[in-house]
Scaffold this active site. Structure first.
Site, PDB file in Angstrom:
ATOM      1  N   CYS A  41      20.618  32.039 -39.265  1.00  0.00           N
ATOM      2  CA  CYS A  41      20.158  31.635 -39.909  1.00  0.00           C
ATOM      3  C   CYS A  41      21.336  32.873 -41.281  1.00  0.00           C
ATOM      4  CB  CYS A  41      18.987  31.683 -41.430  1.00  0.00           C
ATOM      5  SG  CYS A  41      19.026  30.605 -43.015  1.00  0.00           S
ATOM      6  N   GLU A  42      21.582  33.573 -41.084  1.00  0.00           N
ATOM      7  CA  GLU A  42      22.358  34.845 -41.675  1.00  0.00           C
ATOM      8  C   GLU A  42      24.356  34.003 -41.097  1.00  0.00           C
ATOM      9  OE1 GLU A  42      20.717  38.165 -40.470  1.00  0.00           O
ATOM     10  OE2 GLU A  42      22.450  39.457 -40.934  1.00  0.00           O
ATOM     11  N   ARG A  97      28.869  49.657 -18.519  1.00  0.00           N
ATOM     12  CA  ARG A  97      29.881  48.769 -18.673  1.00  0.00           C
ATOM     13  C   ARG A  97      30.653  48.525 -17.315  1.00  0.00           C
ATOM     14  NH1 ARG A  97      31.225  47.393 -24.366  1.00  0.00           N
ATOM     15  NH2 ARG A  97      30.581  49.506 -24.807  1.00  0.00           N
ATOM     16  N   HIS A 149      28.120  63.001 -21.578  1.00  0.00           N
ATOM     17  CA  HIS A 149      28.348  61.460 -21.741  1.00  0.00           C
ATOM     18  C   HIS A 149      29.016  61.583 -23.137  1.00  0.00           C
ATOM     19  CE1 HIS A 149      28.478  57.113 -21.998  1.00  0.00           C
ATOM     20  NE2 HIS A 149      28.380  57.528 -22.986  1.00  0.00           N
ATOM     21  N   TYR A 172      25.163  45.365 -22.362  1.00  0.00           N
ATOM     22  CA  TYR A 172      25.114  45.467 -23.927  1.00  0.00           C
ATOM     23  C   TYR A 172      25.419  44.097 -24.242  1.00  0.00           C
ATOM     24  CZ  TYR A 172      25.969  49.888 -22.289  1.00  0.00           C
ATOM     25  OH  TYR A 172      26.510  51.119 -21.754  1.00  0.00           O
ATOM     26  N   TYR A 219      29.321  45.554 -33.386  1.00  0.00           N
ATOM     27  CA  TYR A 219      30.409  46.579 -33.448  1.00  0.00           C
ATOM     28  C   TYR A 219      32.448  45.491 -34.532  1.00  0.00           C
ATOM     29  CZ  TYR A 219      27.339  48.017 -30.413  1.00  0.00           C
ATOM     30  OH  TYR A 219      25.871  48.594 -29.682  1.00  0.00           O
ATOM     31  N   GLU A 252      28.948  58.208 -14.362  1.00  0.00           N
ATOM     32  CA  GLU A 252      27.410  56.741 -14.912  1.00  0.00           C
ATOM     33  C   GLU A 252      27.489  55.570 -15.697  1.00  0.00           C
ATOM     34  OE1 GLU A 252      24.045  59.761 -15.625  1.00  0.00           O
ATOM     35  OE2 GLU A 252      24.602  59.077 -17.781  1.00  0.00           O
ATOM     36  N   PRO A 253      27.957  54.634 -15.208  1.00  0.00           N
ATOM     37  CA  PRO A 253      29.369  53.764 -15.867  1.00  0.00           C
ATOM     38  C   PRO A 253      28.110  52.990 -15.722  1.00  0.00           C
ATOM     39  CG  PRO A 253      29.769  53.387 -13.190  1.00  0.00           C
ATOM     40  CD  PRO A 253      28.878  54.640 -13.655  1.00  0.00           C
TER      41      PRO A 253
HETATM   42  N1  LLP Z   1      24.742  57.545 -19.676  1.00  0.00           N
HETATM   43  C1  LLP Z   1      24.961  57.970 -20.371  1.00  0.00           C
HETATM   44  C2  LLP Z   1      23.770  58.811 -21.504  1.00  0.00           C
HETATM   45  C3  LLP Z   1      24.816  56.762 -22.280  1.00  0.00           C
HETATM   46  O1  LLP Z   1      24.493  57.465 -23.219  1.00  0.00           O
HETATM   47  C4  LLP Z   1      25.737  55.365 -21.946  1.00  0.00           C
HETATM   48  C5  LLP Z   1      25.589  54.622 -22.717  1.00  0.00           C
HETATM   49  C6  LLP Z   1      26.052  55.382 -20.363  1.00  0.00           C
HETATM   50  C7  LLP Z   1      25.486  55.701 -19.540  1.00  0.00           C
HETATM   51  C8  LLP Z   1      26.567  54.563 -20.380  1.00  0.00           C
HETATM   52  O2  LLP Z   1      28.123  54.651 -20.791  1.00  0.00           O
HETATM   53  P1  LLP Z   1      28.903  52.939 -20.540  1.00  0.00           P
HETATM   54  O3  LLP Z   1      29.584  53.482 -19.378  1.00  0.00           O
HETATM   55  O4  LLP Z   1      28.709  51.864 -20.042  1.00  0.00           O
HETATM   56  O5  LLP Z   1      30.135  52.636 -21.851  1.00  0.00           O
HETATM   57  N2  LLP Z   1      25.833  48.724 -26.618  1.00  0.00           N
HETATM   58  C9  LLP Z   1      27.185  49.778 -27.289  1.00  0.00           C
HETATM   59  C10 LLP Z   1      27.376  50.699 -26.269  1.00  0.00           C
HETATM   60  C11 LLP Z   1      26.215  51.583 -26.365  1.00  0.00           C
HETATM   61  C12 LLP Z   1      25.902  52.881 -25.380  1.00  0.00           C
HETATM   62  C13 LLP Z   1      25.070  54.099 -25.076  1.00  0.00           C
HETATM   63  N3  LLP Z   1      25.341  54.111 -23.940  1.00  0.00           N
HETATM   64  C14 LLP Z   1      28.037  48.625 -26.650  1.00  0.00           C
HETATM   65  O6  LLP Z   1      27.130  47.296 -26.632  1.00  0.00           O
HETATM   66  O7  LLP Z   1      29.636  48.588 -27.237  1.00  0.00           O
END
Ligand code: LLP
Length: 424
Positions: A342-343, A273, A193, A378, A313, A270-271
């Site tokens: 308050c920030e 988002r 990943h 997230y 981000y 492994e999605p």
């Molecule tokens: N697999 C593993 C091992 C991961 O660490 C992650 C995300 C995923 C799958 C899923 O990734 P996705 O398909 O969602 O891109 N907080 C951040 C995103 C951090 C993702 C951490 N790991 C945001 O808000 O963009």
């Protein structure tokens, strides 16, 4: 491929239900998820043998239950996420394993849980192999490899390369396989990943890396995981990624491995988002409209305690206004949208580095609602109690019915666990 999205700046309904009614019934701030969107996104990935949902994206039990009923399995990253999966009805045993624990460390609780319950472990460090092997020799594991490169929508979500703490460094695969052998652990799969919100160019490079690594590991490999990282269009008119092309690339990699190994190789994706981001909406109420020099601020009752992606981000989320008087024909103006905290950084329209950005939105007044869109991934799961504000309520709309799936935290729940020491 779905058509590029068109995000409204005025909205009246979510998943067929009036926003005013949802806000009235459940209060604000409230997260609302549309089950139909999650089902649609899961269906987009049907070509893969196994869709493993990354629980961290949105970990509410009702969302996990929905995905379980629709056939997805899960990836978890803490003992608490494993327990969420169990609470949502996932089994431990099965092929593919219904629950996988992927991490770079075991804390005491997670090691005890995965060993005790037999949860499949995807090791992201050589130390994990030692610690697991000592307690659970003879089991199957998979290895999460850092291929030496990565990419993400932000440097903070790039999980490959030597700036990243994640995964077993690709050059150490050989010694990790030997380590596993020492404990009689069977390495049956590899996982990569490289980051979240990647572009397709980088995502596609994983295939070559995976093929090389899997060949090095040899025919004991029965599964390969692409990891997550598939982006979604947060901007109006932005294209979806070409999932068919992505699948084809992986499918040919997998087929070449099957030919070499002489047995089937399961292809997992492994999605997080991609499955849930677009299903979610954060409804807030506008509580003040302020002019500060050149800027007009809409201040709402949700803050970065509820949705932290902009402050973390500089992430962009579409925003719409829900008029409380039903008048949808309103002139637009450039505004800044902020919360109650308050920030100064409590601004939803900001760029990375904290620079306030203006957004063209309809004129609005106190009592109108504001909806932060694409807020399923997230957002609620990264909520906090900063300023002692409660975690927001969450609602799932399925087939026109809205169900409360998490009630707003009470004050007592916020301070539960805190004690004032008795003075002697
Ligand atoms: N697999 C593993 C091992 C991961 O660490 C992650 C995300 C995923 C799958 C899923 O990734 P996705 O398909 O969602 O891109 N907080 C951040 C995103 C951090 C993702 C951490 N790991 C945001 O808000 O963009």
């Amino acid at each position: 491929m779905p058509e590029p999205p068109s995000y409204p700046t005025i909205r009246t309904h979510i998943a067929g239900l009036p926003v005013a009614e949802l806000a009235g019934q459940f209060g604000t701030p409230v997260y609302v998820y549309d089950a139909a969107t999650i089902r649609r996104r899961l269906a987009d990935l049907a070509a893969f043998d196994c869709v493993r949902y990354a629980v961290k994206a949105c970990s509410n039990l009702a969302i996990l239950d929905l995905l379980r009923r629709e056939g997805a399995v899960v990836d978890t990253v803490s003992s608490q996420e494993v327990r969420r999966a169990l609470a949502a009805g996932y089994e431990v045993q099965g092929t593919p394993p219904p629950i996988v624990y992927t991490a770079d460390i075991f804390d005491a609780a997670s090691l005890e849980l995965v060993v005790g319950q037999g949860v499949h472990v995807n090791c992201g460090s050589p130390d994990m192999i030692d610690q697991y092997g000592r307690l659970a020799p003879g089991r199957e594991i998979t290895l999460r490899i850092n291929p030496g490169f990565g990419h993400g929508h932000s440097q903070k979500t790039n999980t490959g390369g030597d700036q990243s703490k994640h995964g077993i460094w690709h050059e150490q695969l050989g010694e990790c396989l030997e380590k596993a052998l020492k404990y009689d652990l069977r390495v049956t799969g590899l996982h990569v990943h490289i980051g979240s919100g990647c572009d397709m160019e980088h995502l596609s490079q994983i295939c070559d890396a995976m093929e090389r690594l899997a060949r090095q590991a040899g025919p004991m490999i029965h599964s390969v995981s692409t990891g997550g990282g598939v982006p979604i269009p947060y901007h109006d008119g932005e294209a979806y990624v070409d999932l068919d092309a992505y699948f084809s690339l992986w499918d040919s990699t997998r087929k070449r491995l099957e030919e070499t190994f002489g047995h089937p190789v399961r292809l997992e994706i492994e999605p997080g988002r991609y499955l849930v981001a677009e299903s979610g909406y954060l409804i807030a109420e506008i509580r003040a409209v302020k002019k500060q020099g050149q800027n007009c601020f809409y201040l709402v009752d949700a803050g970065f305690n509820n949705l932290a992606r902009p402050i973390l981000y500089g992430a962009y989320h579409p925003i719409s206004i829900v008029p409380h008087d039903g008048v949808t024909d309103r002139p637009e103006q450039d505004v800044v949208v902020g919360g109650p905290l308050c920030e100064s950084g409590d601004i939803f329209t900001q760029e990375e580095g904290g620079y306030v950005a203006r957004r063209r939105l309809p004129e609005a007044a106190v009592g109108d609602w504001l909806v932060i869109e694409c807020a399923g991934a997230y957002c609620a799961s990264m909520g906090s109690n900063y300023n002692s504000r409660p975690m927001a309520a969450e609602v799932l709309i399925d087939d026109g019915q809205a169900a409360l799936i998490r009630r707003r935290q009470s004050f007592d729940e916020i301070v539960a666990g805190e004690t004032i020491p008795k003075s002697s």
